[in-house]
Design a protein around this motif. Structure first.
Motif, PDB file in Angstrom:
ATOM      1  N   GLY A  92       0.796  -1.219   0.000  1.00 43.56           N
ATOM      2  CA  GLY A  92       0.000   0.000   0.000  1.00 43.56           C
ATOM      3  C   GLY A  92       0.829   1.270   0.000  1.00 43.56           C
ATOM      4  N   ARG A  93       2.095   1.179   0.404  1.00 41.59           N
ATOM      5  CA  ARG A  93       2.951   2.368   0.492  1.00 41.59           C
ATOM      6  C   ARG A  93       3.976   2.446  -0.620  1.00 41.59           C
ATOM      7  N   ALA A  94       4.208   1.338  -1.320  1.00 42.25           N
ATOM      8  CA  ALA A  94       5.281   1.290  -2.311  1.00 42.25           C
ATOM      9  C   ALA A  94       4.952   2.144  -3.536  1.00 42.25           C
ATOM     10  N   THR A  95       5.849   3.049  -3.882  1.00 46.54           N
ATOM     11  CA  THR A  95       5.704   3.850  -5.099  1.00 46.54           C
ATOM     12  C   THR A  95       6.608   3.331  -6.208  1.00 46.54           C
ATOM     13  N   GLY A  96       7.476   2.390  -5.872  1.00 45.90           N
ATOM     14  CA  GLY A  96       8.363   1.783  -6.847  1.00 45.90           C
ATOM     15  C   GLY A  96       9.070   0.600  -6.223  1.00 45.90           C
ATOM     16  N   VAL A  97       9.466  -0.359  -7.048  1.00 51.59           N
ATOM     17  CA  VAL A  97      10.231  -1.521  -6.592  1.00 51.59           C
ATOM     18  C   VAL A  97      11.506  -1.602  -7.421  1.00 51.59           C
ATOM     19  N   ILE A  98      12.653  -1.672  -6.744  1.00 53.99           N
ATOM     20  CA  ILE A  98      13.937  -1.881  -7.416  1.00 53.99           C
ATOM     21  C   ILE A  98      14.474  -3.217  -6.927  1.00 53.99           C
ATOM     22  N   HIS A  99      14.497  -4.186  -7.815  1.00 53.58           N
ATOM     23  CA  HIS A  99      14.850  -5.558  -7.425  1.00 53.58           C
ATOM     24  C   HIS A  99      16.258  -5.907  -7.892  1.00 53.58           C
ATOM     25  N   GLY A 100      17.159  -6.054  -6.929  1.00 54.18           N
ATOM     26  CA  GLY A 100      18.532  -6.400  -7.263  1.00 54.18           C
ATOM     27  C   GLY A 100      19.054  -7.603  -6.522  1.00 54.18           C
TER      28      GLY A 100
END
Length: 230
Positions: A92-100
Motif C-alpha cells: 500500500g505504500r510502495a511507489t516503486g520496486v527496485i529488485h537487485g
C-alpha cells in the motif's frame, strides 16, 4: 509507518549499497524500505543498518536512518516471508520496486539458483503488481575467460558449443525468465531492466550494449570477484 517508500532488494550487496547511497544523495525527499534477509529480526536490522554506517556518520547517518526502514524478508517464501498485514501495508505504500537481490554464484545447484533468481523475482513482481507501481530489475551480464583486450557482448552471439548436460538446464532457466517478462507485460508493469557488467580475466574490458528496454550499468572493474547480491 505510513509514508510512501521505494522498496529495494539486494541493498547489502556491493551494487545495492551504491544504489542506496545514490538515492539518498540525489532524491532528498525519497524514503526507502530495504528488504533484508536475516535469521531473526535483529540480524536483518543490523545488516541493513551496516549499509548506512559503512559510509555515513553523525548527522548524515541520523538523517539517513530517518528515511530508511529495514524490513526482514525472505524472497524464497510466499509473501516474502511477511505476515499478511505487513505485506499489505508495504504494498500500500510502495511507489516503486527496485529488485537487485540475486545469487551470482556459478556453483549453486540449479534449483537453489532458481529459488532466488527466478521465483524471488516473481514474488517481487507480485509486490509491484499489488502496489500498482513501477518495477526496476537489475540483471547481470558476464564476460569471462582467459583472454586479454576488449570483449564485446555481441561476440556471445557466436557462442561455443554447450555441453549436452547443460542445455536442458539453460533452456529451463531461459524459459523461466521469459515467463517473468511476459507476466510483467501482462500486468502492465512496464519494467525497466538494468544490467550490471562483471568482467573476469586478465586485463579484460567489458563493452556494453543495450537491447530493448534494458540499460547497462557498470558496477565492477575487471577481475573483481562476483558475490551474492542478497
Amino acid at each position: 509507518m505510513s509514508d510512501p517508500v521505494i522498496v529495494v532488494t539486494g541493498a547489502t550487496g556491493f551494487l545495492g549499497r551504491e544504489l542506496v547511497h545514490h538515492l539518498l544523495a540525489t532524491e532528498p525527499t525519497t524514503r526507502l524500505a530495504l528488504l533484508v534477509r536475516g535469521r531473526d529480526e535483529a540480524q536483518a536490522k543490523a545488516r541493513g543498518a551496516e549499509v548506512l554506517r559503512d559510509r555515513l556518520s553523525g548527522e548524515a547517518l541520523a538523517a539517513a536512518e530517518r528515511r530508511v526502514e529495514i524490513v526482514r524478508a525472505d524472497l524464497e517464501r510466499d509473501n516474502l516471508g511477511l505476515d499478511p498485514a505487513t505485506y499489505a501495508g508495504l504494498a500500500g505504500r510502495a511507489t516503486g520496486v527496485i529488485h537487485g537481490a540475486a545469487s551470482v554464484s556459478f556453483s549453486l545447484p540449479l534449483e537453489q539458483a532458481r529459488a532466488i533468481n527466478v521465483d524471488g523475482t516473481s514474488r517481487m513482481l507480485d509486490l509491484a503488481n499489488a502496489a500498482e507501481c513501477s518495477f526496476d530489475y537489475i540483471g547481470t551480464a558476464y564476460v569471462a575467460g582467459d583472454r586479454s583486450g576488449t570483449a564485446l557482448e555481441t561476440e556471445l552471439e557466436r557462442r561455443p558449443a554447450v555441453p549436452q548436460h547443460l542445455r536442458a538446464d539453460q533452456a529451463r532457466v531461459g524459459e523461466a525468465g521469459a515467463r517473468a517478462r511476459r507476466r510483467a507485460a501482462r500486468d502492465d508493469l512496464s519494467p525497466e531492466h538494468h544490467r550490471r557488467r562483471l568482467a573476469h580475466g586478465p586485463d579484460v574490458r567489458a563493452s556494453r550494449c543495450s537491447t530493448g528496454r534494458s540499460r547497462s550499468s557498470p558496477a565492477a572493474s575487471a577481475g573483481r570477484p562476483a558475490g551474492p547480491m542478497r
